[in-house]
Write a protein that holds these residues in place. Sequence first.
Motif: not given
Length: 338
Positions: A5-12, A17-29, A257-262, A288-289
Amino acid sequence: MNENMHDVVVIGGGAAGLSAGLVLARARRRITILDGGAPRNAPAAHMHGFLSRDGMPPAALLEAGRAELAGYGVEPITARVDEVAREDGPEPAFTVRLTGGASLRARRILVATGLRDELPDLPGLRERWGKDVLHCPYCHGYEVRDRPIGVLATGPMAVHQTLLVRQWSSDVVLFGQGREISPEDRERLAARGVTIREGQVKRVVADDDGLRGVELADGRVVDRGALFVQSTMIPNDGLLTGLGCAREDGLVRTDGKGRTAVPGVSAAGNVVNPHAQVIMAAAEGSAAAMALNADLVEGDVQRAVRHDRVTGRRATEFGGAVEAMIAEAVLGDRRHGL
């Protein structure tokens, strides 16, 4: 936690997407970034307005972003996503199905799939798109400053776009394309020295050296060195709507903060904000990250509390049973005079 199980899958894998990935990687996700490999700004030679990156080719920005992510052990995967499906359970969980049959599982999803531009069907226009047929004065106006510029009235913002473009050139022509222009707008355009050409545009005239002009239906050619066009921007939001994300005014709705209704599904960049420039999309991905990581932290805390409550209760129950056994043994010894 399931190791698959991944913590987050970033699509795009664009700026958001890369900026979000950088934040999440630094958060050790534990994350994966999936990139379809077709960025919207690929036709442009350079991007502008991004502090410290002004004039950089769009592809170079993505290359630099991927190199930074590699330092944290994250390498985007070139893949197309066919579907994202919610899994049953008390907490958000998703299956991401890729073209070709592979799949990933994730606790959270971030969609940053951007948009596509639908252009007017005029001969010669698409071939010059991103070069001297342009859409954003803030992105490209400075590069075509002081040239004779045309604006093609292809949408309701044509007059607004024309008056913006006038900031970069004193020689601006609005090609009306049969659209109604109010007397008030005509007065405003005239006051700024903008010429209106009422006839329909037949084609864009260009050669190997670039745009030469705009040919009208009557055969006249109006010399122009650049042409601004309001494209129809279509968000690539099929994955979001397939998950049931609510839309508003034609766009998937998100909070600040990027959250959708789902629950568990977030989105950032042009897929939910068509007017975001590269620097804005990157900022939205970062925000969002951070929100996603905060949600995951809260989920981790709640799971840990439930675990401690269960294991603590079991320990108490076990301890009570042992005490009862000891008491019974002592009482039995006393009955037998021991």
